[in-house]
Design an enzyme around this catalytic site. Structure first.
Site, PDB file in Angstrom:
ATOM      1  N   VAL A  13      -9.533  -5.128  -0.372  1.00 19.78           N
ATOM      2  CA  VAL A  13      -9.178  -4.302  -1.313  1.00 19.78           C
ATOM      3  C   VAL A  13      -8.929  -5.297  -2.475  1.00 19.78           C
ATOM      4  O   VAL A  13      -9.480  -5.050  -3.637  1.00 19.78           O
ATOM      5  CB  VAL A  13      -7.729  -3.296  -1.211  1.00 19.78           C
ATOM      6  N   LYS A 101       0.572   2.553   1.957  1.00 18.36           N
ATOM      7  CA  LYS A 101       1.165   3.674   2.207  1.00 18.36           C
ATOM      8  C   LYS A 101       2.522   3.627   3.176  1.00 18.36           C
ATOM      9  O   LYS A 101       3.267   4.381   3.109  1.00 18.36           O
ATOM     10  CB  LYS A 101       0.021   4.595   2.769  1.00 18.36           C
ATOM     11  N   GLU A 125      -1.993   5.128  -6.511  1.00 20.90           N
ATOM     12  CA  GLU A 125      -2.969   5.871  -6.466  1.00 20.90           C
ATOM     13  C   GLU A 125      -3.703   5.555  -5.079  1.00 20.90           C
ATOM     14  O   GLU A 125      -4.488   6.261  -4.458  1.00 20.90           O
ATOM     15  CB  GLU A 125      -3.937   5.926  -7.707  1.00 20.90           C
ATOM     16  N   GLY A 183     -17.360  -1.115  13.529  1.00 18.06           N
ATOM     17  CA  GLY A 183     -16.396  -1.493  12.591  1.00 18.06           C
ATOM     18  C   GLY A 183     -15.857  -0.282  11.498  1.00 18.06           C
ATOM     19  O   GLY A 183     -15.214  -0.394  10.664  1.00 18.06           O
ATOM     20  N   ASP A 197      -1.101   7.237  10.372  1.00 23.55           N
ATOM     21  CA  ASP A 197      -1.537   6.788   9.054  1.00 23.55           C
ATOM     22  C   ASP A 197      -1.509   8.179   8.099  1.00 23.55           C
ATOM     23  O   ASP A 197      -1.051   8.155   6.977  1.00 23.55           O
ATOM     24  CB  ASP A 197      -2.875   6.381   9.222  1.00 23.55           C
ATOM     25  N   LYS A 201       0.879   9.400   4.908  1.00 20.01           N
ATOM     26  CA  LYS A 201       0.067   9.919   3.488  1.00 20.01           C
ATOM     27  C   LYS A 201       0.376  11.241   3.034  1.00 20.01           C
ATOM     28  O   LYS A 201       0.733  11.655   1.904  1.00 20.01           O
ATOM     29  CB  LYS A 201      -1.463   9.944   3.721  1.00 20.01           C
TER      30      LYS A 201
END
Ligand code: HSE
Length: 444
Positions: A13, A101, A125, A183, A197, A201
């Protein structure tokens, strides 16, 4: 005047973020005013991004304390040192943009309280559904609505696995192993496949949608490890697909606390005609039901370098726009900081979340039983005695010499259903109950 970014992390990222910031052509003109001032990495190694080596450091703390940095972008992930670095940046009066998150879902309370006191923004965001704009729409574009429900596919790994199981008729373990090889799934897939996860969120989304803080341990969370090829085939024959849904809604079963919420993550049988049923592969989608807007659906890439960086840079630009017009310097008459109420987090109260056993849901349950007279009659009687109304029963074939019986219930109270199931499990003709899944309620 340039706005200076301190970038914490230069992985997938972070690199995507740097690439956008270094290539402003044909993008918003404000991008030309953003400068990558310093970059913090955990280990010094050759990088493909053309950044001057002297701005890269392994001393992450020196970035959050650097007086020249206006905006700290945290994309290192994990709980620590990310949480401490975010808090230090806030204490130094820096605005923060994060994709984290896990930190926000667990420490949002501490972080936003500190940010409000310091008069800085913490924008996130990128923390939910990667490149899909959903945080800002909830804060701004949909803010005139009373949000009634939101429901989404917010984890790409599990959606990829379930989509492949559906297409290929394969079992979970085989698809997971292949997804890891390709992957698409992490070496340790726990956070994704066990729904953690997605729980982070939906906790963040519900907090924004319903204007209250959410205690993460109160979010019911069930992953996809138990889903089998047999269940996907039965669901298909009955007109459903199985998706890992994150759901948050006002709890209409509550009689006293009308603000009570349901917040949960679990595999769900969705009618094939449902808007989320055709969201396949690594894609994410979120369906929001608001009054008076009705249903709005957001769809797109939920992860990846470019999509997540797209969300990060949008947040950087939002803060740069505030700095540019000097709105960050505005204070109340008593000198306390005045933040834009549509961008800052202002809610203080915790939501009450309904315990899962009090919810009313439809169920899919698969039994393996001796193929003898009276078994289906017994199931009907036992469910009936516990107030569980059956919508359909199918017995298609034999598996391991046992009759495979699939029951779908109407909306029933989860606690009643579980009691009936516990009683049925003791019946000698019932060999096992391999699957119990929720079916999207007729009202959802
Ligand atoms: N692990 C997440 C997913 C991506 O599979 O969707 C980052 O949120």
């Amino acid at each position: 005047m340039a706005f200076k970014v301190g970038l914490l992390g230069l992985g997938t990222v972070g690199s995507g973020t740097a690439e956008i910031l270094l290539n402003p052509t044909q993008r918003h003109p404000l991008l030309r005013e953003i400068e990558i001032h310093r970059v913090g990495v955990r280990s010094a190694k050759p990088r493909s991004i053309p950044l001057p080596p002297e701005i890269i450091t392994t001393d992450l703390e020196s970035i959050v304390t650097d007086p020249a940095v206006d905006i700290v972008v945290e994309v290192i992930g994990g709980l620590e040192p990310a949480r401490s670095l975010i808090l230090k940046a806030i204490a130094q009066g820096k605005h923060v943009v994060t994709a984290n998150k896990a930190v926000i879902a667990r420490f949002g309370d501490e972080i936003f309280t500190a940010a409000n006191q310091a008069g800085v923004y913490v924008l996130l965001e990128a923390a939910v559904a990667g490149g899909i704009p959903v945080i800002e729409p909830l804060k701004q574009s949909l803010c005139a609505n009373r949000i009634e429900a939101l429901m989404g596919i917010v984890n790409g790994t599990t959606n990829y696995i379930l989509s492949r199981m559906q297409m290929e008729g394969s079992d979970f373990d085989a698809v997971l192993a292949d997804a890891q090889k390709l992957g698409y799934a992490e070496a340790d897939p726990t956070a994704d496949v066990d729904g953690l996860d997605a729980a982070d969120k939906i906790a963040i989304l519900s907090s924004l949608a319903f204007g209250s803080r959410i205690k993460l341990p109160e979010v019911y969370c069930e992953g996809i490890r138990k889903i089998t090829a047999a269940d996907i085939t039965y669901a298909d024959r009955l007109g459903f697909v199985i998706k890992l849904l994150a759901i948050a809604k006002r709890d209409k079963t509550a009689t006293t606390d009308l603000d009570r919420l349901q917040v949960r993550v679990h595999p769900t049988l969705l009618p094939k005609s449902h808007p989320l049923a055709n969201v396949n592969g690594v894609f994410n989608a979120i369906l929001i039901q608001g009054q008076p807007v009705g249903q709005v659906m957001f769809f797109g890439p939920g992860a990846g370098s470019g999509p997540t960086a797209s969300a990060i840079v949008a947040d950087i630009l939002n803060i740069a726009a505030i700095l540019k017009v000097g709105r960050d310097a505005v204070t109340h008459a008593d000198g306390t900081p005045l933040l834009d109420p549509l961008l800052a987090c202002s809610h203080q109260e915790y939501a009450t979340i309904a315990p899962i056993e009090e919810l009313s849901t439809r169920f899919y349950v698969r039994f393996l039983a001796n193929d003898s007279p009276g078994v289906i009659g017994y199931l009907g009687t036992c469910f009936g005695e516990h107030n569980v109304s059956i919508e359909s029963v199918v017995q298609i074939g034999l598996r391991d010499q046992l009759a495979e019986i699939v029951v779908i219930t109407h909306d029933v109270r989860e606690g009643d259903f579980r009691q009936a199931l516990a009683e049925i499990a003791t019946f000698e003709a019932i060999s096992s109950i391999p699957s119990v899944l929720r079916v999207l309620s007729s009202e959802e």
